[in-house]
Design a protein around this motif. Structure first.
Motif, PDB file in Angstrom:
ATOM      1  N   GLU A  45       0.824  -1.210   0.000  1.00  0.00           N
ATOM      2  CA  GLU A  45       0.000   0.000   0.000  1.00  0.00           C
ATOM      3  C   GLU A  45       0.861   1.263   0.000  1.00  0.00           C
ATOM      4  O   GLU A  45       0.426   2.305  -0.465  1.00  0.00           O
ATOM      5  CB  GLU A  45      -0.923   0.005   1.221  1.00  0.00           C
ATOM      6  CG  GLU A  45      -2.115  -0.937   1.081  1.00  0.00           C
ATOM      7  CD  GLU A  45      -2.938  -1.002   2.353  1.00  0.00           C
ATOM      8  OE1 GLU A  45      -2.599  -0.250   3.306  1.00  0.00           O
ATOM      9  OE2 GLU A  45      -3.881  -1.795   2.425  1.00  0.00           O
ATOM     10  N   THR A  46       2.066   1.209   0.567  1.00  0.00           N
ATOM     11  CA  THR A  46       2.928   2.382   0.654  1.00  0.00           C
ATOM     12  C   THR A  46       3.550   2.679  -0.703  1.00  0.00           C
ATOM     13  O   THR A  46       4.267   1.857  -1.255  1.00  0.00           O
ATOM     14  CB  THR A  46       4.040   2.170   1.691  1.00  0.00           C
ATOM     15  OG1 THR A  46       3.451   1.848   2.951  1.00  0.00           O
ATOM     16  CG2 THR A  46       4.883   3.426   1.831  1.00  0.00           C
ATOM     17  N   ASN A  47       3.255   3.857  -1.220  1.00  0.00           N
ATOM     18  CA  ASN A  47       3.720   4.227  -2.553  1.00  0.00           C
ATOM     19  C   ASN A  47       4.852   5.248  -2.442  1.00  0.00           C
ATOM     20  O   ASN A  47       4.630   6.454  -2.519  1.00  0.00           O
ATOM     21  CB  ASN A  47       2.554   4.803  -3.366  1.00  0.00           C
ATOM     22  CG  ASN A  47       2.969   5.201  -4.767  1.00  0.00           C
ATOM     23  OD1 ASN A  47       3.838   4.581  -5.353  1.00  0.00           O
ATOM     24  ND2 ASN A  47       2.351   6.249  -5.292  1.00  0.00           N
ATOM     25  N   ASN A 168       6.713   9.220   0.725  1.00  0.00           N
ATOM     26  CA  ASN A 168       5.310   8.909   0.510  1.00  0.00           C
ATOM     27  C   ASN A 168       4.566  10.217   0.245  1.00  0.00           C
ATOM     28  O   ASN A 168       4.447  11.050   1.147  1.00  0.00           O
ATOM     29  CB  ASN A 168       4.744   8.212   1.752  1.00  0.00           C
ATOM     30  CG  ASN A 168       3.302   7.763   1.572  1.00  0.00           C
ATOM     31  OD1 ASN A 168       2.576   8.298   0.736  1.00  0.00           O
ATOM     32  ND2 ASN A 168       2.894   6.790   2.361  1.00  0.00           N
ATOM     33  N   PRO A 169       4.058  10.455  -0.962  1.00  0.00           N
ATOM     34  CA  PRO A 169       3.407  11.732  -1.278  1.00  0.00           C
ATOM     35  C   PRO A 169       2.128  11.989  -0.489  1.00  0.00           C
ATOM     36  O   PRO A 169       1.662  13.123  -0.418  1.00  0.00           O
ATOM     37  CB  PRO A 169       3.129  11.615  -2.782  1.00  0.00           C
ATOM     38  CG  PRO A 169       3.119  10.152  -3.062  1.00  0.00           C
ATOM     39  CD  PRO A 169       4.109   9.553  -2.118  1.00  0.00           C
ATOM     40  N   GLU A 170       1.583  10.941   0.130  1.00  0.00           N
ATOM     41  CA  GLU A 170       0.358  11.116   0.923  1.00  0.00           C
ATOM     42  C   GLU A 170       0.670  11.565   2.347  1.00  0.00           C
ATOM     43  O   GLU A 170      -0.011  12.432   2.900  1.00  0.00           O
ATOM     44  CB  GLU A 170      -0.444   9.819   0.940  1.00  0.00           C
ATOM     45  CG  GLU A 170      -0.990   9.419  -0.431  1.00  0.00           C
ATOM     46  CD  GLU A 170      -1.841   8.170  -0.364  1.00  0.00           C
ATOM     47  OE1 GLU A 170      -2.054   7.653   0.763  1.00  0.00           O
ATOM     48  OE2 GLU A 170      -2.304   7.707  -1.422  1.00  0.00           O
ATOM     49  N   THR A 171       1.701  10.976   2.955  1.00  0.00           N
ATOM     50  CA  THR A 171       2.051  11.310   4.346  1.00  0.00           C
ATOM     51  C   THR A 171       3.285  12.209   4.431  1.00  0.00           C
ATOM     52  O   THR A 171       3.565  12.770   5.480  1.00  0.00           O
ATOM     53  CB  THR A 171       2.339  10.036   5.148  1.00  0.00           C
ATOM     54  OG1 THR A 171       3.510   9.386   4.600  1.00  0.00           O
ATOM     55  CG2 THR A 171       1.157   9.066   5.076  1.00  0.00           C
ATOM     56  N   HIS A 172       4.054  12.305   3.331  1.00  0.00           N
ATOM     57  CA  HIS A 172       5.308  13.071   3.239  1.00  0.00           C
ATOM     58  C   HIS A 172       6.453  12.430   4.014  1.00  0.00           C
ATOM     59  O   HIS A 172       7.529  13.021   4.131  1.00  0.00           O
ATOM     60  CB  HIS A 172       5.110  14.519   3.706  1.00  0.00           C
ATOM     61  CG  HIS A 172       3.944  15.199   3.070  1.00  0.00           C
ATOM     62  ND1 HIS A 172       3.741  15.213   1.710  1.00  0.00           N
ATOM     63  CD2 HIS A 172       2.893  15.876   3.611  1.00  0.00           C
ATOM     64  CE1 HIS A 172       2.619  15.871   1.431  1.00  0.00           C
ATOM     65  NE2 HIS A 172       2.090  16.271   2.561  1.00  0.00           N
TER      66      HIS A 172
END
Length: 228
Positions: A45-47, A168-172
């Protein structure tokens, strides 16, 4: 006749135990399989992607700052073009020094703005080609003479660092990054603080460069388990 009955009963017990054991193995196997599938799903899931823009650089570097203060931090450092610039203006007590995209790995820092004269002087001397020991000696002399402002005693530097340049562009969050903290107490010693000059454990605080302008408390939290 009694012996025959006993044999029949014993055989029945053995069959029942075998079936129960097989059933338990199937349940245990199913549980293990589900756990492995769940962990695999969480990992995929981690991108993580490469930091390839000034916006991504700022977002990842802000992870060095306390979460509640990130919105108001000023961000400075090298942009993707290799120029040292102000990447973002800020209005609170923190300055974030962004990761240098030209260097391998990731290393961003956040420090109290009262430390800026000390930090800026180091960058200036480094740009002049001075070595680490030379920079130390010059700032030591300037701090002792009062020429160099060392900031407020207890001013803290937060460091967010790791070997990867993926985030991670979602969490930075940067892949595998960790935190370290430096609390500046110019000219403090082990005697004046009660801290040892060497860490007593991997996450114990200690005082580094005691008795000098660069005396500081080192705090290195334990690494977070990647499986958590």
């Amino acid at each position: 006749m009694k012996q025959l009955l006993l044999i029949i009963v014993f055989a029945g017990v053995l069959i029942s135990c075998k079936n129960s054991g097989e059933s338990k193995k199937e349940q245990d196997g199913s549980t293990v399989s589900e756990a492995v599938e769940s962990n695999t799903a969480n990992q995929t899931e981690t991108n993580y992607v490469t930091i390839d823009s000034d916006e991504a650089l700022v977002a990842a570097s802000l992870m060095a700052a306390p979460a509640e203060s990130r919105d108001g931090c000023k961000v400075i450092g090298y942009n993707m073009a290799g120029e040292f610039v102000t990447l973002r203006e800020g209005d609170n007590e923190f300055i974030v020094l962004a990761d240098n995209p030209q260097q391998s790995g990731f290393n961003a820092a956040c420090y109290h703005k009262s430390l800026e004269p000390f930090m800026a002087r180091g960058r200036e001397l480094r740009a002049e080609g001075k070595t680490g020991p030379e920079i130390f000696d010059i700032r030591e002399e300037e701090a002792k003479s009062g020429k160099l402002d060392m900031g407020k005693p207890g001013a803290t530097l937060h460091i967010y660092y790791g070997e990867s340049d993926q985030y991670n562009p979602e969490t930075h969050e940067v892949e595998g990054a960790h935190y370290r903290y430096v609390v500046y107490l110019p000219f403090a010693t082990a005697a004046s603080t009660g801290l040892p000059e060497k860490p007593l454990g991997s996450n114990h605080p200690w005082i580094m460069n005691p008795g000098t302008h660069k005396a500081h408390i080192m705090i290195s939290p334990l690494f977070k388990d990647k499986n958590e």
